[in-house]
Scaffold this motif. Structure first.
Motif, mmCIF file in Angstrom:
data_model
loop_
_atom_site.group_PDB
_atom_site.id
_atom_site.type_symbol
_atom_site.label_atom_id
_atom_site.label_comp_id
_atom_site.label_asym_id
_atom_site.label_seq_id
_atom_site.Cartn_x
_atom_site.Cartn_y
_atom_site.Cartn_z
ATOM 1 N N GLU A 198 0.840 -1.199 0.000
ATOM 2 C CA GLU A 198 0.000 0.000 0.000
ATOM 3 C C GLU A 198 0.879 1.255 0.000
ATOM 4 O O GLU A 198 0.617 2.211 -0.726
ATOM 5 N N LEU A 199 1.949 1.187 0.813
ATOM 6 C CA LEU A 199 2.848 2.344 0.880
ATOM 7 C C LEU A 199 3.559 2.570 -0.449
ATOM 8 O O LEU A 199 3.787 3.708 -0.861
ATOM 9 N N VAL A 200 3.922 1.475 -1.128
ATOM 10 C CA VAL A 200 4.551 1.614 -2.448
ATOM 11 C C VAL A 200 3.587 2.329 -3.377
ATOM 12 O O VAL A 200 3.965 3.263 -4.096
ATOM 13 N N LEU A 201 2.319 1.907 -3.362
ATOM 14 C CA LEU A 201 1.293 2.505 -4.220
ATOM 15 C C LEU A 201 1.121 3.997 -3.904
ATOM 16 O O LEU A 201 1.091 4.844 -4.801
ATOM 17 N N VAL A 202 1.072 4.288 -2.612
ATOM 18 C CA VAL A 202 0.936 5.687 -2.183
ATOM 19 C C VAL A 202 2.117 6.515 -2.669
ATOM 20 O O VAL A 202 1.953 7.617 -3.215
ATOM 21 N N SER A 203 3.323 5.965 -2.528
ATOM 22 C CA SER A 203 4.516 6.730 -2.901
ATOM 23 C C SER A 203 4.552 6.990 -4.400
ATOM 24 O O SER A 203 5.062 8.010 -4.854
ATOM 25 N N ILE A 204 3.992 6.025 -5.210
ATOM 26 C CA ILE A 204 3.920 6.253 -6.655
ATOM 27 C C ILE A 204 2.989 7.429 -6.938
ATOM 28 O O ILE A 204 3.331 8.354 -7.682
ATOM 29 N N ASN A 205 1.812 7.397 -6.311
ATOM 30 C CA ASN A 205 0.833 8.460 -6.538
ATOM 31 C C ASN A 205 1.373 9.822 -6.128
ATOM 32 O O ASN A 205 1.093 10.827 -6.771
ATOM 33 N N ARG A 206 2.146 9.833 -5.039
ATOM 34 C CA ARG A 206 2.663 11.117 -4.535
ATOM 35 C C ARG A 206 4.039 11.452 -5.094
ATOM 36 O O ARG A 206 4.596 12.497 -4.776
ATOM 37 N N ILE A 207 4.585 10.533 -5.894
ATOM 38 C CA ILE A 207 5.965 10.654 -6.361
ATOM 39 C C ILE A 207 6.886 10.941 -5.169
ATOM 40 O O ILE A 207 7.714 11.849 -5.172
ATOM 41 N N ASP A 208 6.704 10.125 -4.142
ATOM 42 C CA ASP A 208 7.469 10.277 -2.909
ATOM 43 C C ASP A 208 8.586 9.242 -2.901
ATOM 44 O O ASP A 208 8.389 8.089 -2.532
ATOM 45 N N LEU A 209 9.759 9.631 -3.360
ATOM 46 C CA LEU A 209 10.873 8.695 -3.512
ATOM 47 C C LEU A 209 11.307 8.124 -2.171
ATOM 48 O O LEU A 209 11.607 6.935 -2.053
ATOM 49 N N LEU B 83 9.644 7.614 0.679
ATOM 50 C CA LEU B 83 8.723 6.589 1.167
ATOM 51 C C LEU B 83 8.818 5.333 0.304
ATOM 52 O O LEU B 83 8.851 4.205 0.805
ATOM 53 N N GLY B 84 8.869 5.557 -1.012
ATOM 54 C CA GLY B 84 8.976 4.440 -1.953
ATOM 55 C C GLY B 84 10.185 3.585 -1.645
ATOM 56 O O GLY B 84 10.109 2.350 -1.629
ATOM 57 N N PHE B 85 11.329 4.243 -1.368
ATOM 58 C CA PHE B 85 12.547 3.483 -1.096
ATOM 59 C C PHE B 85 12.425 2.705 0.199
ATOM 60 O O PHE B 85 12.767 1.530 0.256
ATOM 61 N N GLU B 86 11.915 3.358 1.223
ATOM 62 C CA GLU B 86 11.780 2.684 2.521
ATOM 63 C C GLU B 86 10.874 1.467 2.432
ATOM 64 O O GLU B 86 11.219 0.375 2.903
ATOM 65 N N ILE C 267 10.511 -4.522 1.668
ATOM 66 C CA ILE C 267 10.030 -5.720 0.968
ATOM 67 C C ILE C 267 11.219 -6.609 0.588
ATOM 68 O O ILE C 267 11.170 -7.836 0.720
ATOM 69 N N VAL C 268 12.312 -5.976 0.148
ATOM 70 C CA VAL C 268 13.512 -6.746 -0.200
ATOM 71 C C VAL C 268 14.022 -7.502 1.022
ATOM 72 O O VAL C 268 14.324 -8.699 0.943
ATOM 73 N N PHE C 269 14.096 -6.828 2.163
ATOM 74 C CA PHE C 269 14.561 -7.489 3.392
ATOM 75 C C PHE C 269 13.683 -8.702 3.721
ATOM 76 O O PHE C 269 14.177 -9.788 4.019
ATOM 77 N N LEU C 270 12.377 -8.486 3.628
ATOM 78 C CA LEU C 270 11.441 -9.563 3.949
ATOM 79 C C LEU C 270 11.624 -10.732 2.977
ATOM 80 O O LEU C 270 11.611 -11.907 3.371
ATOM 81 N N ALA C 271 11.827 -10.385 1.699
ATOM 82 C CA ALA C 271 12.002 -11.417 0.673
ATOM 83 C C ALA C 271 13.242 -12.255 0.970
ATOM 84 O O ALA C 271 13.212 -13.491 0.898
ATOM 85 N N ILE C 272 14.364 -11.571 1.297
ATOM 86 C CA ILE C 272 15.595 -12.300 1.602
ATOM 87 C C ILE C 272 15.369 -13.243 2.773
ATOM 88 O O ILE C 272 15.695 -14.429 2.722
ATOM 89 N N LEU C 273 14.756 -12.703 3.814
ATOM 90 C CA LEU C 273 14.497 -13.498 5.014
ATOM 91 C C LEU C 273 13.681 -14.754 4.689
ATOM 92 O O LEU C 273 14.075 -15.876 5.010
#
Lengths: 406, 286
Positions: B240-251, B253-256, B261-267
């Motif tokens: 949801e936050l990724v989607l929000v950051s796209i809409n707001r062009i909030d780099l 938030l998008g990165f965080e 998600i990457v950390f969770l995926a690795i785990l």
């Protein structure tokens, strides 16, 4: 001797309509032609054999001869297309699924070429499997399994996984697993052919050892003639799905049924298969100690031989006396016991001819062959043992030299 | 013009839509029931995760990493989770994990039996194969539409879409694993008079387990990927936050959100991979 298993006209054909192929094979169509024209594979055709209680019955053939297909019919891993298999007078081909399950659980077990072990279970877990399936309780299961692990010489390895063991040891697990169910019949599908030659020999001897103790009915598959003749009480030779000849190793060696079998056994090392009793000669003349020298000389004269064994009343060998010693003895007025030679080699009748070579080389006299309770049963001329070393045929020598040498 | 395609119209999309609408109508009580159970499941898992003090959760992650990989891995994964917390995304992370867990557990509950069925039935396998191919090649966004029809917007729709997307690998690998058990091993189990059930339970499933675990690993990874996409149908969590950051062009938030998600995926990948290896341990090298 009671027949444990009677295989009657069993055929196994693989394909979509196997039954329709039987008449074609009966009419003499070849295996290759059938495969090409109908897409069916003839595994076994019209195999019949009686397997006796307590014997090691070997089915021998090259790859593609149908031997593995046939052995899988005996516990219905393959359902025969035609024919019957009687075990203790019940036709197992007509068993219901429940009866078949019971038959497999109680009467028959199998050892596989590549072991077929469960590598997610420990050695103990593997050996326990059959008992677990039968619903034997935990304590009992472990007790029986440990005993069988000990029989095959794997004590101390029960908690290892199959993947941690060598091939030879893995096959011991396979054997223990089969034995744990205490089956009447043991099927062995090329059990030693995946092992290296040294281990294979060791396992063969061990199997014979175990068989001596347990007296199972063993059906053993191999492509190795030497192995077949070494461990088989009787051997069936298969070719292209058909049984070519059934007989004892000696009988097959002596009179091969056809050229194929002749070729098959051509490069076999007979000295490793034939035992002392197969090449020995039954003595025509024997002398007892109390008979004296004159009787000995007369016996030798009558039989045209140059030496004779001296035995006591129980046929225990006392020694040998030659014609020269006997004549000298008479001249010097000696008794028989003064002139006999006790420097002779005695062998058991079940020793392999190959193992007699050192004794034959060492001795100047024929080898005495002893049977039950060490009684003299016959003798072997040295030439019969040593002739093998230069490739002569034992049987021929036996008849031609019998009367002369002794 | 001569070269134009003739005016034949097959409105297959319409038929499918009608079918789905009809399905929705007829099976409404059923979908309501599913909705109830699924939303309960997600909520309780989420509540359970939230209930855990943060340091207990991190300790659990450490122990998982340590047992199934190594002590350094344990420290690393625990560190990852701690970092996500420092981004201020702890609660959102828990929501994502809850949706992924629900999807994965449901996938396994459905997928493993279906895989077993495929392995034993040629007919079923014949039907399932093209279906699985379609499920895997259809753009995953398409699943969002029936998800909305059936379950409305929200986490349940997300789980449904994720399920369809993540199910194929575990089905396929279960089927493959069971069919690939060494034939001599099957024969030997059979030669001892095993029943079908004993064979499955004592031989086929244990033998197939390492491959099935590889399927679990894949299914989990795909579920995680889909959970992000499913934020378009109102799934909460990091997506949801990724989607929000796209809409707001909030780099920022998008990165965080992205790196979380990457950390969770690795785990998830390393731990499920480690479990799979554990099952492989005693196997022969060949």
């Amino acid at each position: 001797m009671t027949v444990k298993m009677r295989v009657e006209h069993v055929s196994k054909i693989f394909g979509s309509k196997p039954k329709s192929i039987i008449p074609k094979v009966r009419d003499g169509m070849e295996k290759d032609q059938i495969l090409e024209e109908t897409g069916h594979t003839v595994g076994v055709y019209d195999a019949s054999m009686d397997i006796n209680q307590g014997e090691i019955f070997v089915i021998m053939g090259l790859s593609g001869s149908g031997k593995s297909t046939l052995i899988r019919c005996l516990n219905m891993l393959n359902t025969p297309t035609d024919g019957s298999i009687y075990v203790d007078d019940e036709n197992i081909v007509e068993y219901s699924p429940a009866q078949l399950k019971k038959y497999r659980q109680d009467k028959i077990a199998m050892v596989f070429q590549h072991f077929g072990l469960f590598d997610h279970r420990t050695v103990l877990g593997n050996v326990e499997y059959g008992l677990e399936i039968r619903g034997v309780d935990k304590e009992e299961r472990k007790k029986i399994s440990m005993r069988n692990i000990e029989i095959v010489g794997l004590k101390g390895y029960e908690d290892k996984y199959p993947g941690e063991l060598s091939g030879g040891m893995q096959q011991r697990v396979g054997l223990a697993r089969a034995l744990a169910n205490d089956p009447d019949i043991l099927l062995m599908d090329e059990p030693f052919s995946a092992l290296d030659p040294l281990i294979r020999r060791e396992m063969q001897l061990e199997l014979l050892d175990i068989q001596e103790r347990l007296q199972k009915t063993i059906i053993f598959i191999t492509h190795d003639v030497n192995e077949a003749f070494k461990i088989g009480d009787r051997v069936a030779v298969m070719k292209n799905g058909k049984v070519e000849q059934i007989g004892t190793p000696e009988a097959i060696l002596e009179s091969p049924a056809n050229e194929y079998i002749e070729n098959f056994i051509a490069d076999i090392d007979r000295s490793k298969i034939l035992q002392a009793e197969h090449v020995m000669i039954k003595p025509n003349a024997l002398v007892s100690l109390k008979d004296g020298l004159n009787v000995a000389v007369r016996e030798m004269e009558e039989n045209g031989i140059s030496s004779v064994f001296v035995v006591d009343r129980q046929r225990h060998v006392q020694g040998i006396v030659t014609i020269d010693d006997a004549v000298n003895g008479i001249r010097l007025k000696k008794s028989l016991s003064d002139v006999i030679t006790t420097d002779i080699h005695m062998v058991k009748k079940d020793e392999y001819v190959n193992d007699l070579i050192p004794k034959a080389l060492d001795s100047k006299y024929p080898l005495a062959v002893l049977g039950e309770e060490d009684r003299l049963e016959g003798f072997i001329l040295r030439v019969h043992v040593l002739a093998g070393l230069v490739g002569d045929d034992i049987e021929e020598n036996q008849t031609s030299t019998q009367a002369v040498t002794i | 013009m001569e070269g134009n395609f003739p005016e034949i119209q097959l409105e297959i999309g319409k038929y499918v839509e009608n079918f789905v609408l009809w399905l929705n109508d007829v099976l409404e009580p059923f979908f309501d029931f599913i909705f109830l159970i699924a939303s309960r499941a997600i909520l309780s898992i989420e509540a359970g995760l939230m209930f855990l003090p943060w340091w207990v959760f991190i300790a659990i992650i450490f122990v998982l990493g340590w047992r199934f990989k190594s002590i350094t891995a344990g420290v690393l994964y625990a560190g990852f989770m701690f970092l996500v917390g420092t981004f201020g995304l702890w609660d959102v992370l828990m929501t994502t994990i809850a949706i992924v867990l629900t999807s994965v557990i449901t996938s396994l509950l459905l997928g493993i039996p279906l895989g077993i069925w495929m392995a034993f039935s040629k007919k079923f396998s014949f039907v399932m194969r093209p279906l699985l191919d379609a499920m895997q090649t259809m753009p995953s966004f398409v699943y969002l539409i029936p998800a909305i029809f059936f379950f409305g917007l929200g986490n349940v729709a997300a789980v449904f879409a994720t399920l369809i997307y993540a199910l194929p690998p575990v089905i396929r690998l279960t089927d493959l694993a069971i069919r690939n058990v060494d034939s001599e091993v099957i024969e030997s189990a059979e030669s001892f008079g095993s029943s079908k059930w004993q064979m499955l339970k004592k031989v086929q499933l244990p033998q197939a387990l390492p491959t099935i675990m590889a399927g679990v690993n894949q299914t989990t990874m795909m579920a995680l990927a889909m959970v992000v996409i499913a934020s378009m149908v109102g799934a909460g969590g990091l997506g949801e936050l990724v989607l929000v950051s796209i809409n707001r062009i909030d780099l920022a938030l998008g990165f965080e959100a992205g790196i979380s998600i990457v950390f969770l995926a690795i785990l998830i990948d390393r731990v499920t991979g480690g479990v799979a290896e554990r099952f492989q341990k005693h196997r022969r090298a060949d």
